[in-house]
Structures are given as structure tokens and as C-alpha cells.
Design an enzyme around this catalytic site. Structure first.
Site, PDB file in Angstrom:
ATOM      1  N   LYS A 198       0.857  -1.315  -0.066  1.00  0.00           N
ATOM      2  CA  LYS A 198      -0.195  -0.066   0.018  1.00  0.00           C
ATOM      3  C   LYS A 198       0.913   1.327  -0.151  1.00  0.00           C
ATOM      4  O   LYS A 198       1.642   1.379   0.786  1.00  0.00           O
ATOM      5  CB  LYS A 198      -0.691   0.048   1.121  1.00  0.00           C
ATOM      6  CG  LYS A 198      -1.769   1.269   1.490  1.00  0.00           C
ATOM      7  CD  LYS A 198      -2.633   1.342   0.453  1.00  0.00           C
ATOM      8  CE  LYS A 198      -4.088   0.651   0.569  1.00  0.00           C
ATOM      9  NZ  LYS A 198      -4.954   0.653  -0.417  1.00  0.00           N
ATOM     10  N   HIS A 325     -10.036  -7.144  -4.748  1.00  0.00           N
ATOM     11  CA  HIS A 325      -9.849  -6.248  -3.723  1.00  0.00           C
ATOM     12  C   HIS A 325     -10.252  -6.640  -2.345  1.00  0.00           C
ATOM     13  O   HIS A 325     -11.057  -7.541  -2.237  1.00  0.00           O
ATOM     14  CB  HIS A 325     -10.495  -4.748  -4.030  1.00  0.00           C
ATOM     15  CG  HIS A 325     -10.508  -3.925  -3.182  1.00  0.00           C
ATOM     16  ND1 HIS A 325     -11.461  -3.422  -2.487  1.00  0.00           N
ATOM     17  CD2 HIS A 325      -9.590  -2.998  -2.791  1.00  0.00           C
ATOM     18  CE1 HIS A 325     -11.254  -2.396  -1.647  1.00  0.00           C
ATOM     19  NE2 HIS A 325     -10.142  -2.004  -1.787  1.00  0.00           N
TER      20      HIS A 325
END
Lengths: 431, 431
Positions: A198, A325
Site C-alpha cells: 500500500k 480487492h
């Protein structure tokens, strides 16, 4: 209608689950995040379970929706959408929804509606599977694989939450060495082969360095970087150029379909998204412009497992890749993700999951990754059982909360940290 | 796997069903057309039925495919495709397939494979529905409407087959008056509101006149014209200009996606197709070029009812309309069409069906159109039962045939007519 399949009752239980101080472009995860557990009872005596977002807006819509269901059949899955369409999700509800939704793309009434329906669809499938004696994957046409691969979801993070909260033993990770160490533990504990970092937390050069460090430490392992739309198209192209041959794909480098199309036109690194294609309404433009090469499905906001399969069919037809996701979820949603993933022939990449970060769960036996994979359950329904004691405890936490944690707000959490008192959600692109 | 759902046996029964002398761009329907009836037995004691094309090529592929199925679960619908992919459908098989396939668009190995799988998928769904005590529509997520509308399928036709064959009481229809008379009988007998005229038989002016006559006789009723790619783009645009405001849509005026795109760019009359978009592989180009505004699905060659739903999702996502193509079929396929049509929210037009032209059937109670509609069955499975006597009789006809009728060949049938001895399938476009 088979009377046994009639819905006799629906229970909604909001919970707060602990979450580590994971950083992203908007701020930091709160110590607790809200989720909603949906239970659907049938006349035949089985109960199905589902899970979705638990923020106030979702709860306020889920309650009147749940009241419409008794008397309907758990087999009438198409009817769930008909009911939801009759139901008043207004633009105001969407305005009221908190801004962390920005990490998940556009906020529309339809998407909000589908995020609610999805939990009920999963609960109906779970109940239906139990009624038929079939696993959920069989209700979706049957698994085409026996295990589903997941990726390690790496985060820049702090050792502890600003202002207090539960502490875990992961420590901080704010540089390449910390990210590699985190990755090693993921490999040791769960056997993951793919890594997703991330990004959007630090300037791109620093994140490029972390990806390079991962590539060096884990040669040949698929790597992904996701700055959540934090970069301009120009920055995105520079990063893509630097990391070509290193990244499996670059996820949402720039915000919005036009910017993604610009990046896509200038690089051979595949672009993935869970921000610019998050609803059926966004597909046409993005596919026409070749803005994305991989769509990361999320059954919560796509409207459930059957809609996820439809998205997969669309991707297959247009030559676009598909993966999954993750949001901060528990084991009910992970079971649902695994069932649908098992039935999709064109699941081209390891799926994302935050699950290893979440220590709280409402199921009796936590899912165990082996070699980075979950085995697809062949037990009736989802193959998970509610731990009522845990559900009660996490619900009690929600009841006891003064309102601070009932809506996820990563910017507000950030402001609790020393030196970030003036933090606001950055305008994207940031770099 | 639930042992009760295990396939214990598969029966394939080719039949010949009578067909009137209906004219199209390629020639005329033969007196009999081949169909294949598929029966699947399960360990639990239920049997499912399916139906597809029965030409030799299909039979030769269906036989070894059927042999692979015992032991598999009728719930493993995704597995039907996996099995078919392992299975040797070669380009040679496609070359051997007869040319009437041209009326149904491209001929590819994949399409041939799906045309076979579809009959087995429907039979599995029928068996599964019976095992669960659920109608097929409930296995597809539930009906969103209680009735499905069909259109009257009008044909230029002769009174009798050249060279003999069964005769019906419809008489010839070769001019506007004959078409209007045919339409009146369809309305009287079945209550249809929409009319589709199969064109490509006479020069366009003559067919325009027939459509105008229908518009005058049935003001306000939806009208369609389908010359099966018989016209150039220029001719198509001329016809579209003459019939704008009269036609609901124009079906396959010109052959192939580029020509359709050219027509589409020059007219506001919606273009429908069951020729240039007949496989998932053809969708991308056609949708990108806005070549068609309506796709006419045919569950036989799209690969079954679940694939039809996926096609519907794709059309919905891209703003393309959806309706249903018909081929010469019996009541098993009509039941399957009705179940899937009932579950698709975006079924925008009345479906096509040849059914009123077919007097032979293998089900115990023929479907009855009321006000042009069929009521969706809520009985377990498809809701139809095999008439074994009829099946035996129509199979005997197939056995007794000298080979002339076992492969549909409209051009060969045409050559049997006086004055058409030298007929060959016309090169398209013809006008």
C-alpha cells in the site's frame, strides 16, 4: 415458493473489530473499524450469514431494507435487487457517507445500495446452501479450483495507534527494511508468494525503493504497488518506467479514468484498479479507453457474489484481467470471497486480503492460509459458523463506543498523532 | 459432492421434426429438421432434459462428450465447460458443419462446443431443479417477471414443400397481403403483439412494402425486419431511411460487423443482430464500433442459460439492448428460453420463437401463448415432461431417413423446387 426457504427473520449486528495503525494516502486506520454482520433465518430452520461495511450510513439503510425481507425466499436472489431498487437510497445518504469511501472510488446511491445488498445476498446463499446441502461455490456453478491464492498485503505502519488503542507485536514499518521484514513474517506465517504494498504514504522515490528492496529479497515473486491515486499521470509514468519488469501491476497510480488512460497509453506495466472501475456504470468508459488492464473486484460494493461473476464475464469478454480487492473484513467475507473466486475461470492474480491484520473475528474457526492459499470449503453454505460469544463481545464494543469509531475516518485518526494535528485528507494527486 | 446429484447415465436421441417451407436468404427450410434431445439421469432418481441442434456434426461431438459425464455432479455447471475445453472440437469439425450455420453467424470451434454444452447445461439445470424442488428460474436467481412476451415470426413461404413432404393449412405467403394474412392468424391464435418478418427473400422494395402493409394493418405494433445480412450497407441505409419510425429495429441488414457499423453510423433505426455478435469473442469489436444496439441471444450457441445471463450483464453494462433469437426448436428449448428470459431484468424486447410453426414436439403438453406470452413455470426443473411415445416416433423418423434430412441444408431444399435447380447459397450481400 418452497416454504422452507421463506425468510422468517433478519438480525443485524454492528461490531467494532480491532485494526492496526496501517497508513495510506488518506491517513491511518483507526484502532477499531465498524462491520455489520447479517443473519437470515428461514422457515426450514437454517440461518445464513453475511458481512459488509458497518458505518452509520450503511446501518441506517440496512435496517429498513432488512425489514422488507421476511416472507421472501432466500432463493430469490434477483429479487434482492428489485427490493433494493424500490428502496430509498438517496443522494443525501451518499453525501452523508464518510469520505474514506474515496479509497474505494466514486460514491453513488447505486453503489451504496449494492454494498448493503451484498451482505444479504451472501447470507441468502449461505442459507440456501445449507438448505440444499451444497457449498456456496456449487450454487455459483461449482468450483474450478480447489484452493484460492491470496497475496501478502504490506503496509507502512506505526508501532502503535496515536492516542492509544490495542497494540500488536508487528512494530513499525516506515522504510524499505521495515517493509521487507514485514513481508518475511507474512511468508513465514502464511506462505504468501505475491506481495502488494500500500503506497501513497511517502514520496514516490521512497516507495520505489521499498519495491526494489522486496524484489531483491524475493526474486521472482509477483509485486504490486498501490498509491490509491496519489500521483499525477506524469509521476505515475516515471514510477512505471523505473519499476517496469519489477511490478506485476501498478494499482491506481493516478486518480480517475482519464488520468489512468493517460498512464496506460504511456507504459507497458499493467494498471489495476479498485478506484476508477468500482461500478458497472464505470466499465464502459474505462474499457473503451483501455485505461485499466486489471479490475480488482470487491463483492461488497459490486453487489455480491453473482454480480462478481458477471463482472468476471465482462472482464473476460474484453480481455481485461481480474483479481480481488480487499477491505478490512472478517472471516465471513473472506469465506464469501474464496467461494466466488473458486468459481471464476479468469481469476488471473492472487487476491488481496487484509485478513492477517485482523485479529478479531466472529467465526468459530479462523481461516488458515497454507502456501498463501485457502482451501475452498465443500461444507454446506459458506462453511463457517458464527461464534456467538465473539459476536456479542464485538457488538458490546460497538455499543460501548462513544461514536468515535462507528464511522471509519482515516484522516480523523491521523489527526490524533503528534505532528499531524492539522492533517486533512490530501487532494489527489498529491505527488 | 452430494451423491444424489451424481450423473449415472446420459441418453442422446436425435429426432427429425416437421418444418414448413419457410423462405430465407439461403433457400427454404426442409420438410424435416434435425434436433437432439439430451436426457441426464442422476443417482437420486431424477432425469433432466435438454435440446439442441441435431445435425451430424453436433451428434458426433455430443456422443463422446456425453460419455465423459457419468460421475460428475449436475450441480457442477462450470465443470461442463472445463470438460468441453478438454475435448477435441477441432477446426475440421467446424469445416464439416454445414453451411446453414451462416444464418447464425461465424462458425468457430468454440461456438460449436458451446452449442453442444448448452443442451447438457439445460438438462443439468432441469435435473438440479427437480432434485431441489425448485424451478430452473430459481436456480438462476429467481424470476423478475411472471410471463415472457414472444413475437410473431412471419415468413415468406410456399404452400408446400418442393418434391413433397407434409402439408399444413397455412398456404403460401409471397406478397404483402399474404404476410398480413399470416400475421392476422398469429394474432388470432396466439395473441402476439410484435411482428418479425424474415426478409432477404425478395428485393428490398418488396419487403419494405410488406412491412408497410403490416404497419397499416397493425398500427402501433412493434415491427422488425431481418434480411440475414442480405443487403449492402448502402441498401441497408436506404431501407432504414424508408422505414424509420415504422421499425422497432432492423435485424442484420448487412453482413459482418464493419458493414453493420457503417449502417449504424448512418441511421437512428436500432440495429439488432444474431449474426455478427454470436460469441463472446465478437462482442468487443461490435460494441466498440457501436455496430449494434440490440443483441439477440440464443442460449444454444451462447453456451446455455447462465452464459445467456452473462451476455445480458454485458449488454446492460454497455447500454446495448437484449432480446432472444429463435431457431427451429421444440418445447424443451422454449421452456429453457422462457426460464432464463424471466430472470433477466434488461430483456428489452419480445423474444423470437419459431415454435408456432413446429407441430412436432417431445413434451407431453405443448406450450400455449396467451396474449403473446408464456407463463413462467414454477414447477420443479423446466416444468416440462418428455412424451416418450412422441420421442420414439420422431427418433424413428430420424432412423428411417436416408440421410437427406439429417443435416439442415436450406440451399439443397431450394434446389428441389421447380425453377431453382441451379440454386446455390447466395453470396452476401445480395442486394
Amino acid at each position: 415458493m418452497d416454504r422452507n426457504l421463506a425468510i422468517t427473520g433478519v438480525r443485524l449486528t454492528p461490531v467494532l473489530i480491532s485494526d492496526p495503525p496501517l497508513l495510506n494516502v488518506q491517513g491511518v486506520h483507526q484502532p477499531y473499524t465498524p462491520r455489520l454482520v447479517v443473519e437470515i433465518d428461514t422457515a426450514g430452520g437454517v440461518t445464513g450469514i453475511g458481512e459488509t461495511y458497518g458505518d452509520t450510513t450503511y446501518l441506517e439503510l440496512a435496517r429498513p431494507y432488512a425489514a422488507l425481507l421476511p416472507g421472501h425466499s432466500v432463493a430469490d436472489l434477483n429479487g434482492l435487487f428489485t427490493l433494493a431498487n424500490q428502496f430509498g437510497v438517496t443522494d443525501e445518504c451518499v453525501e452523508d457517507a464518510i469520505d474514506v469511501g474515496g479509497l474505494r472510488g466514486v460514491r453513488t446511491a447505486d453503489k451504496l445500495r449494492l454494498s448493503i445488498v451484498s451482505a444479504f445476498e451472501v447470507a441468502c446463499l449461505d442459507a440456501l446452501g445449507k438448505a440444499y446441502g451444497q457449498p456456496v461455490h456449487a450454487l455459483l456453478g461449482g468450483k474450478v479450483r480447489d484452493t484460492v491464492e491470496y497475496s501478502a498485503y504490506l503496509f507502512y505502519r506505526w508501532a502503535e495507534h496515536p492516542g492509544g488503542g490495542e497494540r500488536d507485536d508487528w512494530g513499525a514499518a516506515v522504510d524499505p527494511a521495515g517493509i521487507v521484514e514485514q513481508a518475511r513474517r507474512f511468508v513465514r506465517d502464511h506462505g504468501f508468494r505475491s506481495f502488494k504494498l500500500k503506497g501513497g504514504v511517502f514520496p514516490p522515490e521512497r516507495e520505489i525503493a521499498a519495491v526494489r528492496a522486496l524484489a531483491e529479497a524475493f526474486p521472482g515473486h509477483p509485486l504490486r504497488l498501490d498509491p490509491n491515486g496519489g500521483w499525477t499521470a506524469t509521476t505515475s509514468l516515471r514510477v512505471a518506467e523505473e519499476l517496469k519488469g519489477v511490478l506485476e501491476y501498478l494499482e491506481d497510480p493516478a486518480p480517475g479514468t482519464p488520468a489512468m488512460a493517460e498512464v496506460s497509453a504511456g507504459t507497458d506495466v499493467p494498471l489495476a484498479t479498485n478506484m476508477c472501475v468500482t461500478t458497472f456504470a464505470e466499465i464502459r468508459e474505462a474499457f473503451m479507453k483501455d485505461a485499466v488492464q486489471v479490475v480488482l473486484s470487491d463483492h461488497h460494493y459490486w453487489g455480491g457474489l453473482r454480480n462478481t461473476r458477471e463482472l468476471a464475464a465482462i472482464c473476460r469478454t474484453f480481455g481485461v484481467g481480474l483479481s480481488m480487492h480487499s477491505n478490512t473484513h472478517m472471516g465471513v467475507s473472506l469465506a464469501a470471497m474464496t467461494h466466488v473466486a473458486a468459481t471464476v475461470p479468469n481469476l488471473d492474480y492472487a487476491c488481496d486480503s487484509h485478513y492477517p491484520w485482523q485479529r478479531d473475528d466472529v467465526i468459530t474457526a479462523r481461516h488458515v492460509f497454507r502456501d498463501g492459499r485457502l482451501t475452498v470449503s465443500d461444507a454446506p453454505g459458506l462453511g463457517v459458523a458464527l461464534d456467538r460469544e465473539a459476536l456479542g463481545r464485538l457488538h458490546r464494543r460497538w455499543l460501548d463506543d462513544d461514536g468515535t469509531m462507528r464511522d471509519r475516518d482515516d484522516a480523523a485518526a491521523m489527526r490524533r498523532a503528534k505532528g499531524y494535528e492539522d492533517w486533512t485528507t490530501p487532494a489527489l494527486p498529491r505527488w
